[in-house]
Scaffold this motif. Structure first.
Motif, PDB file in Angstrom:
ATOM      1  N   VAL A 273       0.805  -1.215   0.000  1.00 41.08           N
ATOM      2  CA  VAL A 273       0.000   0.000   0.000  1.00 41.08           C
ATOM      3  C   VAL A 273       0.846   1.277   0.000  1.00 41.08           C
ATOM      4  CG1 VAL A 273      -1.750   1.313   1.267  1.00 41.08           C
ATOM      5  CG2 VAL A 273      -1.921  -1.184   1.118  1.00 41.08           C
ATOM      6  N   GLY A 274       1.867   1.322   0.822  1.00 37.98           N
ATOM      7  CA  GLY A 274       2.690   2.533   0.897  1.00 37.98           C
ATOM      8  C   GLY A 274       2.247   3.472   1.996  1.00 37.98           C
ATOM      9  N   LEU A 275       2.978   4.567   2.152  1.00 36.87           N
ATOM     10  CA  LEU A 275       2.745   5.486   3.273  1.00 36.87           C
ATOM     11  C   LEU A 275       1.516   6.362   3.057  1.00 36.87           C
ATOM     12  CD1 LEU A 275       6.415   6.680   3.920  1.00 36.87           C
ATOM     13  CD2 LEU A 275       5.031   5.206   5.400  1.00 36.87           C
ATOM     14  N   GLN A 276       1.431   7.013   1.878  1.00 39.51           N
ATOM     15  CA  GLN A 276       0.252   7.793   1.480  1.00 39.51           C
ATOM     16  C   GLN A 276      -0.164   8.863   2.483  1.00 39.51           C
ATOM     17  OE1 GLN A 276      -1.617   6.675  -1.451  1.00 39.51           O
ATOM     18  NE2 GLN A 276      -1.671   4.460  -1.362  1.00 39.51           N
TER      19      GLN A 276
ATOM     20  N   ASP B 122       4.579   9.093  -1.003  1.00 37.56           N
ATOM     21  CA  ASP B 122       5.694   8.559  -0.219  1.00 37.56           C
ATOM     22  C   ASP B 122       6.073   9.515   0.915  1.00 37.56           C
ATOM     23  OD1 ASP B 122       7.606   6.645   0.393  1.00 37.56           O
ATOM     24  OD2 ASP B 122       9.108   7.450  -0.984  1.00 37.56           O
ATOM     25  N   ILE B 123       5.072  10.023   1.601  1.00 37.33           N
ATOM     26  CA  ILE B 123       5.328  10.842   2.791  1.00 37.33           C
ATOM     27  C   ILE B 123       4.594  10.228   3.970  1.00 37.33           C
ATOM     28  CG2 ILE B 123       5.856  12.994   1.611  1.00 37.33           C
ATOM     29  CD1 ILE B 123       2.950  13.859   2.038  1.00 37.33           C
ATOM     30  N   HIS B 124       5.184  10.429   5.141  1.00 36.42           N
ATOM     31  CA  HIS B 124       4.676   9.777   6.349  1.00 36.42           C
ATOM     32  C   HIS B 124       3.749  10.737   7.109  1.00 36.42           C
ATOM     33  CE1 HIS B 124       4.697   7.903  10.328  1.00 36.42           C
ATOM     34  NE2 HIS B 124       5.195   6.801   9.770  1.00 36.42           N
ATOM     35  N   PRO B 125       2.660  10.194   7.663  1.00 36.23           N
ATOM     36  CA  PRO B 125       1.701  11.078   8.338  1.00 36.23           C
ATOM     37  C   PRO B 125       2.259  11.784   9.570  1.00 36.23           C
ATOM     38  CG  PRO B 125       1.139   8.755   8.681  1.00 36.23           C
ATOM     39  CD  PRO B 125       2.194   8.804   7.621  1.00 36.23           C
ATOM     40  N   LEU B 126       3.353  11.285  10.129  1.00 42.32           N
ATOM     41  CA  LEU B 126       3.879  11.921  11.339  1.00 42.32           C
ATOM     42  C   LEU B 126       5.189  12.671  11.073  1.00 42.32           C
ATOM     43  CD1 LEU B 126       3.102   9.036  13.888  1.00 42.32           C
ATOM     44  CD2 LEU B 126       1.795  11.131  13.516  1.00 42.32           C
ATOM     45  N   GLN B 127       5.476  12.961   9.825  1.00 40.02           N
ATOM     46  CA  GLN B 127       6.660  13.783   9.528  1.00 40.02           C
ATOM     47  C   GLN B 127       6.489  15.167  10.152  1.00 40.02           C
ATOM     48  OE1 GLN B 127       7.435  12.057   5.075  1.00 40.02           O
ATOM     49  NE2 GLN B 127       8.092  14.169   5.369  1.00 40.02           N
ATOM     50  N   PRO B 128       7.619  15.823  10.467  1.00 35.91           N
ATOM     51  CA  PRO B 128       7.499  17.217  10.925  1.00 35.91           C
ATOM     52  C   PRO B 128       6.680  18.020   9.906  1.00 35.91           C
ATOM     53  CG  PRO B 128       9.769  16.457  11.181  1.00 35.91           C
ATOM     54  CD  PRO B 128       9.022  15.365  10.455  1.00 35.91           C
ATOM     55  N   GLN B 129       5.787  18.859  10.401  1.00 29.76           N
ATOM     56  CA  GLN B 129       4.844  19.529   9.498  1.00 29.76           C
ATOM     57  C   GLN B 129       5.524  20.476   8.519  1.00 29.76           C
ATOM     58  OE1 GLN B 129       1.311  20.969  11.519  1.00 29.76           O
ATOM     59  NE2 GLN B 129       1.409  19.251  12.954  1.00 29.76           N
ATOM     60  N   GLY B 346     -11.692  23.401  21.476  1.00 26.83           N
ATOM     61  CA  GLY B 346     -11.864  22.474  22.594  1.00 26.83           C
ATOM     62  C   GLY B 346     -13.160  21.688  22.548  1.00 26.83           C
ATOM     63  N   ALA B 347     -14.129  22.142  21.742  1.00 28.35           N
ATOM     64  CA  ALA B 347     -15.418  21.432  21.684  1.00 28.35           C
ATOM     65  C   ALA B 347     -15.396  20.261  20.717  1.00 28.35           C
ATOM     66  CB  ALA B 347     -16.524  22.409  21.284  1.00 28.35           C
ATOM     67  N   SER B 348     -14.317  20.090  19.964  1.00 31.75           N
ATOM     68  CA  SER B 348     -14.241  18.988  18.994  1.00 31.75           C
ATOM     69  C   SER B 348     -14.595  17.661  19.655  1.00 31.75           C
ATOM     70  CB  SER B 348     -12.820  18.902  18.422  1.00 31.75           C
ATOM     71  OG  SER B 348     -12.641  17.643  17.779  1.00 31.75           O
ATOM     72  N   PHE B 349     -15.312  16.830  18.929  1.00 38.11           N
ATOM     73  CA  PHE B 349     -15.685  15.535  19.541  1.00 38.11           C
ATOM     74  C   PHE B 349     -14.534  14.549  19.512  1.00 38.11           C
ATOM     75  CE2 PHE B 349     -17.390  14.639  15.163  1.00 38.11           C
ATOM     76  CZ  PHE B 349     -16.692  13.466  14.906  1.00 38.11           C
ATOM     77  N   GLY B 350     -13.404  14.916  18.921  1.00 34.63           N
ATOM     78  CA  GLY B 350     -12.224  14.056  19.010  1.00 34.63           C
ATOM     79  C   GLY B 350     -11.816  13.467  17.680  1.00 34.63           C
ATOM     80  N   ARG B 351     -11.007  12.430  17.790  1.00 31.77           N
ATOM     81  CA  ARG B 351     -10.394  11.821  16.606  1.00 31.77           C
ATOM     82  C   ARG B 351     -11.233  10.629  16.154  1.00 31.77           C
ATOM     83  NH1 ARG B 351      -4.924  11.563  14.542  1.00 31.77           N
ATOM     84  NH2 ARG B 351      -4.299  13.156  16.031  1.00 31.77           N
ATOM     85  N   MET B 352     -11.385  10.464  14.852  1.00 30.30           N
ATOM     86  CA  MET B 352     -12.169   9.337  14.321  1.00 30.30           C
ATOM     87  C   MET B 352     -11.306   8.177  13.850  1.00 30.30           C
ATOM     88  SD  MET B 352     -15.298  10.862  12.155  1.00 30.30           S
ATOM     89  CE  MET B 352     -16.172   9.311  12.281  1.00 30.30           C
ATOM     90  N   ALA B 353     -10.046   8.469  13.551  1.00 32.18           N
ATOM     91  CA  ALA B 353      -9.155   7.430  13.039  1.00 32.18           C
ATOM     92  C   ALA B 353      -7.733   7.948  13.192  1.00 32.18           C
ATOM     93  CB  ALA B 353      -9.439   7.136  11.562  1.00 32.18           C
ATOM     94  N   ALA B 354      -6.775   7.054  13.086  1.00 35.42           N
ATOM     95  CA  ALA B 354      -5.392   7.492  13.087  1.00 35.42           C
ATOM     96  C   ALA B 354      -5.165   8.392  11.868  1.00 35.42           C
ATOM     97  CB  ALA B 354      -4.457   6.282  13.023  1.00 35.42           C
ATOM     98  N   PHE B 355      -4.318   9.373  12.019  1.00 32.95           N
ATOM     99  CA  PHE B 355      -3.840  10.196  10.899  1.00 32.95           C
ATOM    100  C   PHE B 355      -4.905  11.124  10.315  1.00 32.95           C
ATOM    101  CE2 PHE B 355      -1.179   6.135  10.647  1.00 32.95           C
ATOM    102  CZ  PHE B 355      -0.330   6.573  11.635  1.00 32.95           C
ATOM    103  N   HIS B 356      -4.672  11.588   9.064  1.00 33.89           N
ATOM    104  CA  HIS B 356      -5.382  12.779   8.584  1.00 33.89           C
ATOM    105  C   HIS B 356      -6.385  12.539   7.474  1.00 33.89           C
ATOM    106  CE1 HIS B 356      -1.586  13.731  10.380  1.00 33.89           C
ATOM    107  NE2 HIS B 356      -0.911  13.566   9.276  1.00 33.89           N
ATOM    108  N   GLY B 357      -6.783  11.300   7.235  1.00 31.73           N
ATOM    109  CA  GLY B 357      -7.765  11.082   6.175  1.00 31.73           C
ATOM    110  C   GLY B 357      -7.150  10.399   4.969  1.00 31.73           C
ATOM    111  N   GLN B 358      -7.960  10.298   3.911  1.00 31.04           N
ATOM    112  CA  GLN B 358      -7.583   9.508   2.729  1.00 31.04           C
ATOM    113  C   GLN B 358      -6.810  10.370   1.738  1.00 31.04           C
ATOM    114  OE1 GLN B 358      -8.136   6.583   3.884  1.00 31.04           O
ATOM    115  NE2 GLN B 358      -9.917   5.721   2.856  1.00 31.04           N
TER     116      GLN B 358
END
Lengths: 461, 525
Positions: A273-276, B122-129, B346-358
């Motif tokens: 799949v890759g990192l995405q 090919d980028i990682h969701p937790l890379q420095p922003q 602060g009113a956000s209901f929170g996180r729905m899944a790991a990371f930032h979406g599709q």
């Protein structure tokens, strides 16, 4: 416009067939005040392919991609080399542009690979059955907690502090609304050996506990023997849910099913799949035969056609929303079909021999990386039994060190602070993964960058 | 000089219509393919890897020793296995795919190419922003398009599919009520709704009550208004609805719901019909998910991945999930748990899944939007509606269309099975016969509000010539049904890779993984 085949002459002829004077007549049900007179304002007009490509390439160029830099990030998303044939095959139009296989006679391609995928996942986890995929690992874990509640009719799940915090947050969000209770803790400063966490979880087991949830290897890379935990959990009539975020590990370390897991969920992104940037990823979900009717998500099963030939269909759909509506086991509809195809192709290419080799290569690179980092003054290795990921404590805040290393072109891991914000004890903790993509030169670059970062900015710290 | 002019003539022989059985089970280009568990071997691999360098193992005594049972194939055999499987599938690339409520439109290949740029893929969701500013900008820009197209002030990008988007919207509604200390328990859902609507509402802890349709296939406003009260948390409504009809009372419904303190959730599955012509925000909608894999052309991929961003009204915006992207002075950053409260979320209901979406789907959808532009997207809706009405009016004289008399449809045309009365045939038979004609069937038996529903959604990417072929095939089948040619239907499909499959048997004795028979196991030993 290149995607629209109708000509003005076609449109005119079709309106005549319909008996409408203009296209506006077809929108006559829309209240007048809601009809837009023209294209939506403040948005650009159509563009040729070349210009779209140019602009998106510009945006892509502003990101530091993993393949062009020494790269050591993990924590739920791992960079692995994906063979070229995987991406070629998933782009075949018959796969890419097909729908959920509700017409099985003309969807055997999808159905057969799903059946093979389910089998591969079940065997990888050493479980009986697996479903045809979920959105991702985090949502699969939440679904597993709900499934345990349905099976045990109990409402409290104990979650190990070694579970990915984003996974936990996602579960907490939904549990707040469903009434499920989650019990968990924050990892302690020394990133305690997992047995401590296990003793703590065993102590919390009671007759209201539906499940204990552990990650394997955990967020710090620890690999623990889960058998004693499974025994204790089962003695209390609860289920053991195991979360695997790095399936490549199971080419080397004991499978959750071999240690007594009842439900195994995972993130399949590592294969194919890759990192995405975090999505689309691939949720894996496996369990024991006896729980299959409580399982969420689509399932593919073997059957025969009217002439007696073997064929495959989606089955046990009486669990699903399109039949059961408000009584369904889950509201999930779309899954991660194409990602499961990428996973299963990569797994078929590897085969057992390839997977075992790949896993050993990962482990070797991680061991080499850990050894090099341990040699840097002030750096302490916190994970001792690991697969391809481990945690170290730095003599300075990890987040700043990562930024400094990024300035030197090295993507050096994930700071624990990013995952547990506001936990001062974890501020100096850095989590690194090393896969087969890491070269000896990358390890050198990492060690140099970290040494320099710590040496220049935190000398004497 | 070629072989044909030298060798024997290839003209078909007279009367050669009974196809002989083959020893392989193959039929020319229709190729049977075994399972990898039957053809592969645990000792074969299609991947070459570097040798494992010397190292001191950290896993001594913890290795997996038992066989895993994962067969491998060489690269060539792998390519062949999946290529053969692919040929047993129907896809949009092959032909018309008129699956109602699914919006099977052409999937542009530019989107695929863009999503594979290493800077996105090919980028990682937790890379420095700071190292992913282009990715964050893309998410932000797509969100801006969605907000403008819907006329809504806020958007949540993280939901992973339509049903996940519904969940997002309903969680925001529940969070908004709870913030006011208001424990409402009921969600109203029209009976024509997609099954995910009641499933989602129930998942969020609500009691679901069904609202009937009127004789014109729309929500019965009087019945809905009569049920509204202080216990109603929300109404979930699909517009255009699953009968392919616009809900002309939506604004009136929204006003009535708001008057009793409830919210309006709109299922945006059918947004393709109105994109660029109507903004749901102008109709009083509080939350709506958008299936990027429907309206915005990202591929369905045999059942996912989807993407289901949700747009919100001002009233629900504060409760939107984490994380999300904000822009400040040309710099983009993610609002996560760490800073949500201090940044006023602060009113956000929170996180729905790991990371930032599709992300991969975001790139494709933006590529599609930029290609079409605001002008092209409006044309998309117009052509989608035009095509559906063309099908409706070209078939209504031979195939019963329950709501055709009430006016035009939107992007899909609904038929029922009353034209089959007395033939002994069903909607299923029609669908399977359509397979023999070379088309993917329409959606069957949905929506539930008409008997034997057949829901046809051609989409805007079909030409008039393609529609005419489909119409001709449907008319021919309707005529054959009425003429009593039942064998053409009841054993259909005749020309697919498989005949009708025994779904009852599959459910009664589930075989969900490959398990070798006892004889095979003995042979292996």
């Amino acid at each position: 416009m290149r995607y629209l085949p109708l000509t003005d002459a076609d449109r005119k002829a079709m309106l005549a067939t319909i008996g409408a004077g203009s296209i506006d007549d077809l929108f006559s049900d829309v209240p007048e005040e809601a009809r837009l007179p023209g294209p939506v304002e403040d948005l650009p007009g159509h563009q040729p392919e070349m210009l779209v490509e140019r602009e998106l390439a510009r945006l892509a160029g502003r990101n530091l991609s993993a393949g062009t830099h020494p790269f050591f990030l993990g924590c739920g998303a791992y960079r692995h080399h994906v063979p070229a044939s995987v991406d070629h095959l998933i782009q075949r139009g018959e796969f890419l542009t097909s729908y959920t296989p509700y017409q099985p006679e003309i969807a055997q391609g999808t159905l057969q690979y799903l059946f093979e995928f389910q089998t591969q996942v079940a065997r990888l986890f050493a479980m009986d059955v697996a479903n045809a995929s979920m959105y991702d690992g985090s949502t699969a874990m939440t679904e597993a907690i709900f499934m345990a509640r349905r099976i045990t009719r109990r409402g409290k799940a104990i979650v190990s502090c070694g579970v990915h915090p984003h996974y936990l947050r996602a579960a907490e969000t939904l549990c707040r609304f469903t009434g499920d209770r989650l019990v968990t803790g924050v990892p302690t400063l020394c990133v305690s050996p997992p047995t401590d966490d296990m003793d703590d979880m065993i102590a919390r087991l009671d007759s209201d506990t539906s499940a204990v949830v552990v990650q394997y290897p955990d967020i710090f890379g620890h690999v623990a023997d889960l058998s004693p935990l499974a025994e204790a959990v089962h003695a209390k009539g609860a289920l053991l849910i195991v979360v695997v975020t790095e399936p490549v590990a199971l080419g080397m370390i004991r499978a959750p099913g071999e240690m007594g897991a009842d439900i195994v969920v995972g993130e399949g992104q590592s294969l194919g799949v890759g990192l995405q940037f975090g999505g689309p990823h691939l949720g894996l979900f496996a369990t024991r035969d006896r729980y299959v009717r409580q399982m969420p998500g689509r399932l593919c099963g073997e059957t025969v056609d009217a002439t007696g030939r073997r064929g495959f269909v989606l089955t046990l759909s009486t669990r699903e929303q399109h039949i059961r509506r408000e009584k369904a086991t889950s509201n999930i509809c779309t899954n991660s079909g194409l990602m499961s195809l990428a996973f299963t192709i990569h797994m078929t290419l590897l085969g057992e021999a390839g997977l075992r080799h790949l896993a050993r290569l990962n482990h070797a690179r991680a061991c080499q990386t850990a050894e090099r980092l341990q040699a840097i003054p002030g750096v302490e290795l916190l994970t001792h039994r690991f697969f391809n990921e481990f945690a170290v404590r730095l003599p300075a805040p990890a987040r700043q060190a990562l930024r400094d290393m990024a300035d030197m072109g090295v993507l050096g891991g994930v700071s624990a602070e990013r995952l547990w914000p506001g936990e001062p004890d974890l501020r100096n903790v850095l989590i690194l993964a090393a896969t087969e993509c890491v070269s000896p030169a990358d390890i050198d670059a990492l060690a140099c960058a970290l040494t320099e970062t710590l040496g220049t900015e935190y000398a004497g710290a | 000089m070629n072989m044909l002019s030298e060798g024997r003539p290839t003209r078909p022989l007279q009367g050669a219509d009974a196809a002989p059985l083959t020893s392989t089970g193959n039929r020319g280009l229709m190729l049977e393919e075994p399972l990898i568990f039957e053809s592969g071997s645990a000792h074969v691999s299609g991947v070459d890897l570097e040798p494992v360098p010397p190292h001191e193992s950290r896993l001594a005594g913890f290795e997996r020793t038992a066989p895993i049972g994962l067969p491998g194939l060489s690269e060539g055999e792998t390519v062949r296995h999946y290529t053969r499987l692919s040929r047993q599938n129907y896809g949009i690339d092959l032909g018309l795919f008129p699956l109602g409520s699914c919006t099977m439109k052409h999937n542009p290949r530019l989107n695929e190419k863009m999503a594979r740029l290493p800077g996105f893929a090919d980028i990682h969701p937790l890379q420095p922003q700071d190292t992913v500013q282009g990715a964050l900008e893309l998410i932000h820009r797509l969100g801006t398009w969605l907000k403008k197209l819907t006329g809504m002030p806020a958007v949540a990008m993280t939901p992973k599919a339509g049903a996940h988007g519904e969940l997002c919207g309903m969680l925001a509604i529940r969070a908004a009520h709870e913030a006011k200390g208001d424990a409402r328990r009921v969600v109203l859902v029209p009976e024509s709704a997609h099954g995910t609507n009641p499933a989602t509402a129930a998942f969020c802890g609500y009691a679901v009550e069904s609202i009937p349709a009127d004789s014109r296939g729309r929500v019965d406003f009087a019945a809905l208004a009569a049920r509204l009260g202080p216990d109603v948390a929300a109404v979930m409504i699909t517009n255009p609805n699953t009968c392919g009809l616009f809900e002309p009372d939506l604004k009136r419904i929204a006003d009535a719901v708001h008057a009793v303190g409830g919210f309006v959730y709109c299922d945006g599955a059918n947004f393709n019909a109105i994109v660029g012509r109507v903004r749901p925000g102008d109709l009083g909608v509080d939350a709506m998910h958008i299936n990027l894999h429907k309206t915005f052309s990202t591929p369905h991929g045999g059942g996912g991945p989807g993407a289901g961003p949700v747009v919100f009204s001002e009233a629900l915006a504060p409760f939107a999930p984490l994380p999300f992207v904000v822009e400040k002075d040309g710099h983009f950053h993610l609002v996560e748990e760490e800073t949500a409260a201090s940044e006023g979320h602060g009113a956000s209901f929170g996180r729905m899944a790991a990371f930032h979406g599709q992300m991969g789907m975001f790139v494709r959808a933006l590529s599609y939007m930029m290609s079409h532009g605001a002008d092209g997207l409006r044309q998309v809706a117009e052509d989608a509606v035009l095509n559906a009405n063309y099908v409706l009016r070209s078939l209504e004289d031979v195939i019963s269309a329950p709501f055709a008399a009430s006016g035009p449809c939107m992007h899909e045309a609904l038929f029922d099975d009353s034209f089959l009365d007395g033939t002994g045939l069903s909607t299923l038979d029609m669908a399977k016969a359509l397979i023999d004609e070379g088309f993917h069937p329409m959606t069957m038996y949905f929506p539930l509000v008409v008997h034997g529903a057949m829901l046809v959604e051609p989409t805007e990417t079909e030409s008039k010539a393609r529609l005419d072929q489909f119409i001709a095939a449907m008319r021919a089948l309707a005529a054959a049904a009425k003429a009593g040619e039942t064998a053409r239907f009841t054993n259909a499909p005749h020309y697919a890779p498989r005949a009708r499959l025994d779904e009852t048997r599959a459910a009664r004795t589930p075989i969900l993984t490959f398990r070798p028979s006892p004889e095979d196991r003995l042979a292996a030993e």
